[in-house]
Design an enzyme around this catalytic site. Structure first.
Site, PDB file in Angstrom:
ATOM      1  N   LYS A 156       0.888  -1.112   0.034  1.00 53.28           N
ATOM      2  CA  LYS A 156      -0.084   0.053  -0.088  1.00 53.28           C
ATOM      3  C   LYS A 156       1.022   1.321   0.059  1.00 53.28           C
ATOM      4  O   LYS A 156       0.815   2.123  -0.742  1.00 53.28           O
ATOM      5  CB  LYS A 156      -0.983  -0.070   1.245  1.00 53.28           C
ATOM      6  CG  LYS A 156      -1.841  -1.193   1.471  1.00 53.28           C
ATOM      7  CD  LYS A 156      -2.587  -1.195   2.641  1.00 53.28           C
ATOM      8  CE  LYS A 156      -2.043  -0.889   3.830  1.00 53.28           C
ATOM      9  NZ  LYS A 156      -1.394  -2.315   4.298  1.00 53.28           N
ATOM     10  N   ARG A 207      -9.387   0.763   8.645  1.00 55.48           N
ATOM     11  CA  ARG A 207      -9.056  -0.499   9.123  1.00 55.48           C
ATOM     12  C   ARG A 207     -10.116  -1.216   9.912  1.00 55.48           C
ATOM     13  O   ARG A 207      -9.721  -2.393  10.219  1.00 55.48           O
ATOM     14  CB  ARG A 207      -7.738  -0.376  10.013  1.00 55.48           C
ATOM     15  CG  ARG A 207      -6.344  -0.805   9.241  1.00 55.48           C
ATOM     16  CD  ARG A 207      -5.063  -0.502  10.063  1.00 55.48           C
ATOM     17  NE  ARG A 207      -3.991  -1.235  10.000  1.00 55.48           N
ATOM     18  CZ  ARG A 207      -2.911  -0.610   9.181  1.00 55.48           C
ATOM     19  NH1 ARG A 207      -3.185   0.485   8.478  1.00 55.48           N
ATOM     20  NH2 ARG A 207      -1.645  -1.367   8.963  1.00 55.48           N
ATOM     21  N   ARG A 267      12.004  -5.775   5.045  1.00 62.61           N
ATOM     22  CA  ARG A 267      12.200  -4.484   5.375  1.00 62.61           C
ATOM     23  C   ARG A 267      12.544  -4.197   6.520  1.00 62.61           C
ATOM     24  O   ARG A 267      13.168  -3.201   7.056  1.00 62.61           O
ATOM     25  CB  ARG A 267      10.613  -4.008   5.303  1.00 62.61           C
ATOM     26  CG  ARG A 267      10.524  -2.385   5.600  1.00 62.61           C
ATOM     27  CD  ARG A 267       9.178  -1.704   5.102  1.00 62.61           C
ATOM     28  NE  ARG A 267       8.188  -2.221   6.182  1.00 62.61           N
ATOM     29  CZ  ARG A 267       6.812  -1.778   5.889  1.00 62.61           C
ATOM     30  NH1 ARG A 267       6.579  -1.108   4.902  1.00 62.61           N
ATOM     31  NH2 ARG A 267       6.141  -2.278   6.739  1.00 62.61           N
ATOM     32  N   ARG A 289      11.873  -0.301  12.001  1.00 60.92           N
ATOM     33  CA  ARG A 289      10.599  -0.381  12.533  1.00 60.92           C
ATOM     34  C   ARG A 289      10.461  -1.689  13.377  1.00 60.92           C
ATOM     35  O   ARG A 289      10.570  -2.785  13.189  1.00 60.92           O
ATOM     36  CB  ARG A 289       9.457  -0.434  11.529  1.00 60.92           C
ATOM     37  CG  ARG A 289       9.183   0.642  11.118  1.00 60.92           C
ATOM     38  CD  ARG A 289       8.011   0.516   9.992  1.00 60.92           C
ATOM     39  NE  ARG A 289       6.777  -0.094  10.203  1.00 60.92           N
ATOM     40  CZ  ARG A 289       5.874  -0.010   9.444  1.00 60.92           C
ATOM     41  NH1 ARG A 289       5.824   0.522   8.186  1.00 60.92           N
ATOM     42  NH2 ARG A 289       4.840  -0.676   9.787  1.00 60.92           N
ATOM     43  N   ARG A 318       0.127  -8.884  13.547  1.00 57.64           N
ATOM     44  CA  ARG A 318      -0.596  -7.779  12.569  1.00 57.64           C
ATOM     45  C   ARG A 318      -1.529  -8.609  11.694  1.00 57.64           C
ATOM     46  O   ARG A 318      -2.674  -7.758  11.117  1.00 57.64           O
ATOM     47  CB  ARG A 318       0.598  -7.194  12.143  1.00 57.64           C
ATOM     48  CG  ARG A 318       1.325  -6.093  13.076  1.00 57.64           C
ATOM     49  CD  ARG A 318       2.624  -5.947  12.441  1.00 57.64           C
ATOM     50  NE  ARG A 318       2.438  -4.926  11.361  1.00 57.64           N
ATOM     51  CZ  ARG A 318       3.542  -4.770  10.516  1.00 57.64           C
ATOM     52  NH1 ARG A 318       4.623  -5.119  10.652  1.00 57.64           N
ATOM     53  NH2 ARG A 318       3.372  -3.801   9.480  1.00 57.64           N
TER      54      ARG A 318
HETATM   55  P1  B4P Z   1       4.115  -1.897   2.099  1.00 57.75           P
HETATM   56  O1  B4P Z   1       3.063  -2.884   1.811  1.00 57.75           O
HETATM   57  O2  B4P Z   1       4.090  -0.782   1.241  1.00 57.75           O
HETATM   58  O3  B4P Z   1       3.883  -1.465   3.557  1.00 57.75           O
HETATM   59  P2  B4P Z   1       2.469  -1.084   4.125  1.00 57.75           P
HETATM   60  O4  B4P Z   1       1.514  -2.154   4.010  1.00 57.75           O
HETATM   61  O5  B4P Z   1       1.969   0.268   3.600  1.00 57.75           O
HETATM   62  O6  B4P Z   1       2.546  -0.879   5.617  1.00 57.75           O
HETATM   63  P3  B4P Z   1       1.919  -1.607   6.931  1.00 57.75           P
HETATM   64  O7  B4P Z   1       0.418  -1.992   6.710  1.00 57.75           O
HETATM   65  O8  B4P Z   1       2.804  -2.867   7.510  1.00 57.75           O
HETATM   66  O9  B4P Z   1       2.006  -0.623   8.175  1.00 57.75           O
HETATM   67  P4  B4P Z   1       1.256   0.730   8.624  1.00 57.75           P
HETATM   68  O10 B4P Z   1       2.301   1.717   8.454  1.00 57.75           O
HETATM   69  O11 B4P Z   1      -0.125   1.140   7.666  1.00 57.75           O
HETATM   70  O12 B4P Z   1       5.360  -2.439   2.150  1.00 57.75           O
HETATM   71  C1  B4P Z   1       5.977  -3.764   2.776  1.00 57.75           C
HETATM   72  C2  B4P Z   1       7.180  -3.964   2.120  1.00 57.75           C
HETATM   73  O13 B4P Z   1       7.004  -4.984   0.926  1.00 57.75           O
HETATM   74  C3  B4P Z   1       8.256  -2.882   1.776  1.00 57.75           C
HETATM   75  O14 B4P Z   1       9.619  -3.441   1.996  1.00 57.75           O
HETATM   76  C4  B4P Z   1       8.020  -2.900   0.184  1.00 57.75           C
HETATM   77  O15 B4P Z   1       9.419  -2.463  -0.504  1.00 57.75           O
HETATM   78  C5  B4P Z   1       7.712  -4.325  -0.108  1.00 57.75           C
HETATM   79  N1  B4P Z   1       6.929  -4.458  -1.338  1.00 57.75           N
HETATM   80  C6  B4P Z   1       6.157  -3.549  -1.834  1.00 57.75           C
HETATM   81  N2  B4P Z   1       5.559  -4.167  -2.917  1.00 57.75           N
HETATM   82  C7  B4P Z   1       6.260  -5.102  -3.222  1.00 57.75           C
HETATM   83  C8  B4P Z   1       6.238  -6.049  -4.492  1.00 57.75           C
HETATM   84  N3  B4P Z   1       5.352  -5.726  -5.597  1.00 57.75           N
HETATM   85  N4  B4P Z   1       7.204  -7.010  -4.606  1.00 57.75           N
HETATM   86  C9  B4P Z   1       8.031  -7.250  -3.373  1.00 57.75           C
HETATM   87  N5  B4P Z   1       7.957  -6.361  -2.535  1.00 57.75           N
HETATM   88  C10 B4P Z   1       7.297  -5.581  -2.243  1.00 57.75           C
HETATM   89  O16 B4P Z   1       0.561   0.321  10.167  1.00 57.75           O
HETATM   90  C11 B4P Z   1       1.621   0.098  11.228  1.00 57.75           C
HETATM   91  C12 B4P Z   1       0.833  -0.192  12.343  1.00 57.75           C
HETATM   92  O17 B4P Z   1       0.000   1.180  12.743  1.00 57.75           O
HETATM   93  C13 B4P Z   1      -0.357  -1.106  12.512  1.00 57.75           C
HETATM   94  O18 B4P Z   1       0.106  -2.361  12.792  1.00 57.75           O
HETATM   95  C14 B4P Z   1      -1.271  -0.278  13.698  1.00 57.75           C
HETATM   96  O19 B4P Z   1      -0.828  -0.652  14.938  1.00 57.75           O
HETATM   97  C15 B4P Z   1      -1.188   1.105  13.219  1.00 57.75           C
HETATM   98  N6  B4P Z   1      -2.319   1.700  12.074  1.00 57.75           N
HETATM   99  C16 B4P Z   1      -1.895   2.458  11.226  1.00 57.75           C
HETATM  100  N7  B4P Z   1      -3.125   2.792  10.756  1.00 57.75           N
HETATM  101  C17 B4P Z   1      -3.875   2.327  11.659  1.00 57.75           C
HETATM  102  C18 B4P Z   1      -5.459   2.411  11.742  1.00 57.75           C
HETATM  103  N8  B4P Z   1      -6.217   3.125  10.587  1.00 57.75           N
HETATM  104  N9  B4P Z   1      -6.449   2.089  12.774  1.00 57.75           N
HETATM  105  C19 B4P Z   1      -5.441   1.323  13.738  1.00 57.75           C
HETATM  106  N10 B4P Z   1      -4.127   1.242  13.806  1.00 57.75           N
HETATM  107  C20 B4P Z   1      -3.479   1.538  12.822  1.00 57.75           C
END
Ligand code: B4P
Length: 190
Positions: free
Chosen positions: A14, A89, A128, A134, A146
């Site tokens: 995302k 979420r 990552r 992190r 998670r």
């Molecule tokens: P991404 O996939 O981009 O990471 P993310 O989903 O955006 O982050 P995430 O959901 O973990 O955390 P968030 O900050 O929202 O990337 C992951 C990895 O994959 C990267 O290294 C990337 O390079 C790699 N990648 C991407 N695309 C790829 C591909 N095509 N092929 C190979 N590799 C690839 O949330 C963190 C915490 O915040 C949550 O656990 C929660 O505690 C809190 N939180 C956030 N929003 C909340 C909400 N709305 N409500 C309640 N709690 C919340």
């Protein structure tokens, strides 16, 4: 306005795809994860509360993230549109977002879900975690927590947008460019 929800489990891509979409379409990126990490790095009271929950892989309370999003919408009144990344979420967050947008005469245009299996998610997040600093990416147990939080509390949000006929799902495995192309195709049909 083009208001896109990017949906998927932790590690689905995302944040990665959001960066590319804001560059191409000039949208404002609203990532609740980034906003919460900003509060943590500034050492605010909200950040201290959120850190404990995030480090153990638990969702932060709805009212906290809804308040943050509401402030950001108010601060960007002239935006062409928004990408909601990691929000909503829970179904309560989705209902609140509809209410916030409705009060401004706006609505969600589309939800795009990135489909990725659990093993791939775990591998991506551990990779990552090697250099992101992190704490929630470093530990397999926290990553599994998670993913469980996602399945229990977040997955039902898809149904909320399906009922509104706004839900589209794509394969989140493949090159970053391929996946970006698939999302962009959906945006063009809007
Ligand atoms: P991404 O996939 O981009 O990471 P993310 O989903 O955006 O982050 P995430 O959901 O973990 O955390 P968030 O900050 O929202 O990337 C992951 C990895 O994959 C990267 O290294 C990337 O390079 C790699 N990648 C991407 N695309 C790829 C591909 N095509 N092929 C190979 N590799 C690839 O949330 C963190 C915490 O915040 C949550 O656990 C929660 O505690 C809190 N939180 C956030 N929003 C909340 C909400 N709305 N409500 C309640 N709690 C919340």
């Amino acid at each position: 306005m083009l208001n896109l929800v990017l949906f998927g489990p932790p590690g689905a891509g995302k944040g990665t795809q959001s960066q590319k979409l804001i560059e191409k379409h000039g949208l404002i990126h609203l990532s609740t994860g980034d906003l919460l990490r900003g509060e943590i790095s500034q050492g605010t009271e909200l950040g201290l509360e959120a850190k404990k929950l995030m480090d153990e892989g638990t969702l932060v309370p709805d009212e906290v993230v809804i308040g943050m999003i509401s402030n950001k919408l108010d601060a960007n009144k002239d935006a062409k549109g928004f990408i909601f990344d990691g929000f909503p979420r829970t179904v309560a967050q989705a209902e609140a977002l509809d209410g916030l947008l409705d009060s401004k005469g706006e609505s969600i245009s589309r939800m795009v879900a990135l489909e990725v299996g659990d093993d791939e998610l775990e591998n991506r997040l551990l990779l990552r975690g090697k250099d992101s600093g992190r704490p929630d990416d470093a530990n397999p147990e926290v990553i599994r927590k998670r993913i469980k939080e996602y399945n229990d509390k977040t997955a039902p949000v898809a149904g909320f947008y399906k009922k509104q006929d706004k839900f589209k799902s794509i394969n989140g495995i493949g090159s970053i460019e391929q996946i970006f192309g698939a999302i962009d195709k959906i945006i063009k049909t809007y």
